[in-house]
Structure formats: C-alpha cells, structure tokens
Design a protein around this motif. Structure first.
Motif, PDB file in Angstrom:
ATOM      1  N   GLN A 185     -15.814   9.339  38.297  1.00  0.00           N
ATOM      2  CA  GLN A 185     -14.628  10.481  37.928  1.00  0.00           C
ATOM      3  C   GLN A 185     -13.188   9.828  37.257  1.00  0.00           C
ATOM      4  OE1 GLN A 185     -13.914  14.452  39.881  1.00  0.00           O
ATOM      5  NE2 GLN A 185     -12.392  15.455  38.270  1.00  0.00           N
ATOM      6  N   ASP A 186     -13.134   8.960  38.779  1.00  0.00           N
ATOM      7  CA  ASP A 186     -11.441   8.272  38.064  1.00  0.00           C
ATOM      8  C   ASP A 186     -11.934   7.120  37.030  1.00  0.00           C
ATOM      9  OD1 ASP A 186     -10.885   8.814  40.569  1.00  0.00           O
ATOM     10  OD2 ASP A 186     -10.944   7.453  41.575  1.00  0.00           O
ATOM     11  N   LEU A 187     -13.090   6.215  37.097  1.00  0.00           N
ATOM     12  CA  LEU A 187     -12.689   4.916  36.100  1.00  0.00           C
ATOM     13  C   LEU A 187     -12.871   5.622  34.964  1.00  0.00           C
ATOM     14  CD1 LEU A 187     -13.924   2.286  35.521  1.00  0.00           C
ATOM     15  CD2 LEU A 187     -16.482   3.086  35.331  1.00  0.00           C
ATOM     16  N   MET A 188     -13.579   7.644  34.315  1.00  0.00           N
ATOM     17  CA  MET A 188     -13.969   7.892  33.530  1.00  0.00           C
ATOM     18  C   MET A 188     -11.820   7.760  32.975  1.00  0.00           C
ATOM     19  SD  MET A 188     -16.416   8.549  32.439  1.00  0.00           S
ATOM     20  CE  MET A 188     -18.172   8.309  32.484  1.00  0.00           C
ATOM     21  N   THR A 189     -10.870   8.510  33.530  1.00  0.00           N
ATOM     22  CA  THR A 189      -9.783   8.351  33.699  1.00  0.00           C
ATOM     23  C   THR A 189      -9.508   6.870  32.997  1.00  0.00           C
ATOM     24  OG1 THR A 189      -8.389   8.091  35.690  1.00  0.00           O
ATOM     25  CG2 THR A 189      -9.887  10.230  34.678  1.00  0.00           C
ATOM     26  N   HIS A 190      -9.232   5.602  33.102  1.00  0.00           N
ATOM     27  CA  HIS A 190      -8.938   4.713  33.057  1.00  0.00           C
ATOM     28  C   HIS A 190      -9.454   4.209  31.795  1.00  0.00           C
ATOM     29  CE1 HIS A 190      -7.093   3.128  36.717  1.00  0.00           C
ATOM     30  NE2 HIS A 190      -7.909   4.287  37.267  1.00  0.00           N
ATOM     31  N   ASN A 191      -8.304   2.828  30.787  1.00  0.00           N
ATOM     32  CA  ASN A 191      -8.640   2.502  29.709  1.00  0.00           C
ATOM     33  C   ASN A 191      -9.630   1.263  29.830  1.00  0.00           C
ATOM     34  OD1 ASN A 191      -7.919   1.213  27.131  1.00  0.00           O
ATOM     35  ND2 ASN A 191      -5.836   1.460  27.414  1.00  0.00           N
ATOM     36  N   CYS A 192     -10.956   1.387  29.599  1.00  0.00           N
ATOM     37  CA  CYS A 192     -11.472   0.683  29.732  1.00  0.00           C
ATOM     38  C   CYS A 192     -11.712  -0.265  28.365  1.00  0.00           C
ATOM     39  CB  CYS A 192     -13.276   1.024  30.153  1.00  0.00           C
ATOM     40  SG  CYS A 192     -12.753   2.714  31.854  1.00  0.00           S
ATOM     41  N   ILE A 193     -12.214  -1.946  28.652  1.00  0.00           N
ATOM     42  CA  ILE A 193     -11.973  -2.628  28.119  1.00  0.00           C
ATOM     43  C   ILE A 193     -13.788  -2.906  27.551  1.00  0.00           C
ATOM     44  CG2 ILE A 193     -11.787  -5.217  27.215  1.00  0.00           C
ATOM     45  CD1 ILE A 193      -9.587  -4.692  29.743  1.00  0.00           C
ATOM     46  N   ASN A 194     -14.263  -2.598  26.294  1.00  0.00           N
ATOM     47  CA  ASN A 194     -15.443  -1.398  26.222  1.00  0.00           C
ATOM     48  C   ASN A 194     -16.438  -3.343  25.315  1.00  0.00           C
ATOM     49  OD1 ASN A 194     -18.114  -1.483  26.760  1.00  0.00           O
ATOM     50  ND2 ASN A 194     -17.546   1.000  26.406  1.00  0.00           N
ATOM     51  N   LEU A 195     -17.693  -3.244  25.002  1.00  0.00           N
ATOM     52  CA  LEU A 195     -18.177  -4.068  24.389  1.00  0.00           C
ATOM     53  C   LEU A 195     -19.033  -3.807  22.934  1.00  0.00           C
ATOM     54  CD1 LEU A 195     -19.650  -6.924  24.319  1.00  0.00           C
ATOM     55  CD2 LEU A 195     -21.810  -6.281  25.164  1.00  0.00           C
ATOM     56  N   ARG A 196     -18.896  -4.320  22.309  1.00  0.00           N
ATOM     57  CA  ARG A 196     -19.672  -3.318  21.071  1.00  0.00           C
ATOM     58  C   ARG A 196     -20.931  -3.901  20.893  1.00  0.00           C
ATOM     59  NH1 ARG A 196     -18.838   1.127  18.429  1.00  0.00           N
ATOM     60  NH2 ARG A 196     -16.765   0.341  17.392  1.00  0.00           N
ATOM     61  N   LEU A 197     -21.797  -3.454  20.431  1.00  0.00           N
ATOM     62  CA  LEU A 197     -23.586  -3.723  20.668  1.00  0.00           C
ATOM     63  C   LEU A 197     -23.834  -4.342  18.975  1.00  0.00           C
ATOM     64  CD1 LEU A 197     -25.121  -1.677  23.238  1.00  0.00           C
ATOM     65  CD2 LEU A 197     -24.899  -3.756  23.618  1.00  0.00           C
ATOM     66  N   ALA A 198     -24.242  -5.415  19.356  1.00  0.00           N
ATOM     67  CA  ALA A 198     -24.396  -6.042  17.736  1.00  0.00           C
ATOM     68  C   ALA A 198     -25.734  -5.535  17.125  1.00  0.00           C
ATOM     69  CB  ALA A 198     -24.495  -7.606  18.103  1.00  0.00           C
ATOM     70  N   SER A 199     -26.824  -5.148  18.242  1.00  0.00           N
ATOM     71  CA  SER A 199     -28.004  -4.743  18.150  1.00  0.00           C
ATOM     72  C   SER A 199     -27.914  -2.933  17.224  1.00  0.00           C
ATOM     73  CB  SER A 199     -29.251  -5.018  18.785  1.00  0.00           C
ATOM     74  OG  SER A 199     -29.289  -6.282  19.293  1.00  0.00           O
ATOM     75  N   SER A 200     -27.351  -2.250  17.960  1.00  0.00           N
ATOM     76  CA  SER A 200     -27.193  -0.593  17.811  1.00  0.00           C
ATOM     77  C   SER A 200     -25.777  -0.674  16.860  1.00  0.00           C
ATOM     78  CB  SER A 200     -27.814   0.174  18.824  1.00  0.00           C
ATOM     79  OG  SER A 200     -26.381   0.103  19.693  1.00  0.00           O
ATOM     80  N   GLY A 201     -24.915  -1.186  17.716  1.00  0.00           N
ATOM     81  CA  GLY A 201     -23.696  -1.528  16.486  1.00  0.00           C
ATOM     82  C   GLY A 201     -22.395   0.125  17.477  1.00  0.00           C
ATOM     83  N   GLY A 202     -23.545   0.206  18.687  1.00  0.00           N
ATOM     84  CA  GLY A 202     -23.389   1.438  19.353  1.00  0.00           C
ATOM     85  C   GLY A 202     -21.771   0.376  20.554  1.00  0.00           C
ATOM     86  N   LEU A 203     -21.592   1.510  21.795  1.00  0.00           N
ATOM     87  CA  LEU A 203     -21.422   0.910  22.072  1.00  0.00           C
ATOM     88  C   LEU A 203     -21.779   0.762  24.012  1.00  0.00           C
ATOM     89  CD1 LEU A 203     -17.010   2.642  22.282  1.00  0.00           C
ATOM     90  CD2 LEU A 203     -17.478   0.364  21.900  1.00  0.00           C
ATOM     91  N   TYR A 204     -21.635   0.163  24.491  1.00  0.00           N
ATOM     92  CA  TYR A 204     -22.371  -0.490  25.658  1.00  0.00           C
ATOM     93  C   TYR A 204     -21.532   0.084  26.945  1.00  0.00           C
ATOM     94  CZ  TYR A 204     -23.891  -3.199  30.088  1.00  0.00           C
ATOM     95  OH  TYR A 204     -24.251  -2.906  31.382  1.00  0.00           O
ATOM     96  N   ALA A 205     -22.680   0.821  27.079  1.00  0.00           N
ATOM     97  CA  ALA A 205     -22.614   1.987  28.324  1.00  0.00           C
ATOM     98  C   ALA A 205     -22.595   1.249  29.876  1.00  0.00           C
ATOM     99  CB  ALA A 205     -23.828   2.633  28.532  1.00  0.00           C
ATOM    100  N   TRP A 206     -21.033   1.181  30.514  1.00  0.00           N
ATOM    101  CA  TRP A 206     -21.971   0.556  31.809  1.00  0.00           C
ATOM    102  C   TRP A 206     -22.763   0.238  32.982  1.00  0.00           C
ATOM    103  CZ3 TRP A 206     -15.615  -0.425  33.531  1.00  0.00           C
ATOM    104  CH2 TRP A 206     -15.095  -1.056  32.293  1.00  0.00           C
ATOM    105  N   GLU A 207     -23.284  -0.239  33.435  1.00  0.00           N
ATOM    106  CA  GLU A 207     -25.368   0.657  33.805  1.00  0.00           C
ATOM    107  C   GLU A 207     -24.213   0.020  35.272  1.00  0.00           C
ATOM    108  OE1 GLU A 207     -28.590  -1.356  32.031  1.00  0.00           O
ATOM    109  OE2 GLU A 207     -26.642  -2.704  31.321  1.00  0.00           O
TER     110      GLU A 207
END
Length: 297
Positions: A185-207
């Motif tokens: 819940q805390d993480l969802m409020t933060h400014n997260c630096i993300n990865l755009r997936l080359a294969s799908s074009g979507g954003l990577y969901a942190w596993e």
C-alpha cells in the motif's frame, strides 16, 4: 542452374525474413539493388512471384511463403552439416550470434567471452542488445539469454548465473522527502521508476513476494524507460524508487548512494540461462562459447 538457384534462394530467404531489402542488404553485406536483381531473376526462372513489394514493406506471396517454410529449413540443415565438417579442422571458426539485455551483456556475457577472442582468431562474436523475448530460431541467433523459467521446453538450456535477487531501491535524497515504503500500500503511493516492455509495449508489473505468495505490483510514476541502466540513473538522481537486480545496484547501496527497502517483499528470480536450439551438430565455435559462459559455483 540448380547451384544458382540455391544461392539466390538464400538471398530470397534473407529478404523474406527481414521483410526488408534494406535490412537484408545490411545483414548480407550487399547492395539493395543487387538483392532486388537476384530476387527478380529467381522469380523469372521459377515463373512465379515470390515477394509482394510496396513502398513501405516487403512480404512473401503464397509461393514465397511455401519456399521460405519448406526449403529454408533444409538449406539450414545443409549449412549446419557444412559447418560441422569445417569444424573437423584444427581451430574453432565462424560467427556466434547472441541476443541478451544490456545489463547481462555487460556483467555476464562479455567478461566471459572477451578472453576467447585473442585465443581463437577465427572466432567471431556478434551480440545484440534487446529487451524482447526474441525467437532466436526465426531471427537466426545462435544463443539467447533468459531467466530459467522463461526458456522454452524445446531448447537446450545452460545455467549462466545463480538465482538473481531483486531489490527495491531509492536515493537518500528521495527518502529525505518522504518516508520509505514498508508495504505494498505504501509502495503504490510512491514515485516508481518503471520499465516499458519491448515485446508487449505495456509497463512491467513488479513481481514481488509476500508471505510466500507472488504479487504483481502495477506501480506508477513520472519516469518510464526501456532499459535498466536509465532506470538506475533516475534512481541515483533521486527521482523515485525502482526495482532492479541486486548485482546492478549493490555497489551503489554499499557506497550509500542508494537505500534498499522492503527486502522481505523482494524475490530471487531463477538464474540466467543461455539457450539454443537442439541440433544434431553444434559447431565447435558454439560449444566453445557455451563452455565459456557456463556457470560454475
């Protein structure tokens, strides 16, 4: 005429696979006009059109697709046999083409392959940096690199690394502006630096992992990149938090430039594996590279 057909079919296959005379010409080291002339000559001799050409694209016709699918693999088998015969010589020779992401190339592949080149002057290495899940057979790579759980079942896989711990990190300057996250819940409020997936074009969901259960965190933030080095740079600049392999961020954590948070939420991914198609004959050059890359504890 049969021998000419074989050479010209190889040119046609390159154009058909690349869907481009420009890219095929670059790969074969020939001019576009020469390729076009060869393909037209082949079409005239066979009496059928093999390629549909427009100003923007090139694609196989029905006859071209049949030639590509039925004859192409047989010519590759012949090429593999010739390579195997050549390998009976004294020295490993030939080109080994590899695809992997940039971080893996920097930290795993190149440090292990570079020492081979002075020892084997006839060995050539071509490495492509790519974040897509590449079909190495279709794109004519000899080796791909993925985490163990991503390797297709019909491939031979060789472990390159131990399992890969992941970490959520941010700069001290960022955490000076807001408290470090301790929960999803805390993480969802933060400014997260993300990865755009080359294969799908979507954003990577942190596993992530919590109480033994996998969780996909679809975080958001101001900065999105297509490679991990830029994500790391943004984190070091204090933009926000990011999710990266421990091997990439460890020196910065040790130096105090980054702070690791939510470590009990961070899993280890299956180790990186080199994978390649199962073939009756693998070249000595390929075997040499695989042996150099192989993980040893």
């Amino acid at each position: 005429m049969a021998r000419d057909n074989i050479n010209d079919i190889l040119v046609f296959i390159a154009v058909a696979r690349e869907r481009s005379f420009t890219r095929a010409a670059a790969k074969l080291g020939m001019s576009q006009s020469a390729l076009s002339h060869i393909v037209r000559g082949l079409e005239e001799r066979l009496g059928v059109r093999l390629l549909t050409r427009t100003t923007r694209s090139v694609s196989p016709t029905e006859a071209g697709e049949r030639l590509l699918q039925n004859v192409g693999p047989r010519l590759e088998e012949i090429d593999a046999e010739i390579t195997a015969i050549t390998d009976l010589g004294d020295k490993p020779a030939g080109t080994v083409r590899i695809t992997a992401i940039d971080h893996v190339i920097d930290t795993v592949l190149w440090p292990r392959i570079a020492p081979l080149l002075p020892q084997y002057p006839e060995l050539h290495i071509e490495i492509s940096s790519d974040y897509r899940l590449v079909d190495i057979a279709a794109e004519r790579f000899d080796i791909g690199v993925r985490h163990g759980d991503q390797v297709e079942k019909d491939m031979i896989a060789v472990r390159l690394t131990a399992d890969v711990p992941m970490r959520i990190v941010g700069a001290p300057a960022y955490f000076a502006r807001r408290p470090a996250p301790a929960s999803l819940q805390d993480l969802m409020t933060h400014n997260c630096i993300n990865l755009r997936l080359a294969s799908s074009g979507g954003l990577y969901a942190w596993e992530l992992l919590h109480d033994g259960q996998p969780i996909e965190a679809r975080v958001r933030g101001q900065a999105v990149f297509t490679n991990v080095h830029h994500m790391l740079a943004a984190a070091l600049d204090g933009v926000g938090v990011t999710f990266l392999p421990e091997s990439l961020i460890a020196p910065h954590v040790e130096a105090g430039r980054l702070v690791s948070v939510m470590e009990d939420w961070c899993p280890s991914f299956p180790g990186l594996h080199a994978y390649y198609p199962s073939r009756r004959h693998s070249s000595r050059a390929l075997g040499l590279v695989i042996d150099a890359l192989r993980y040893t504890e």
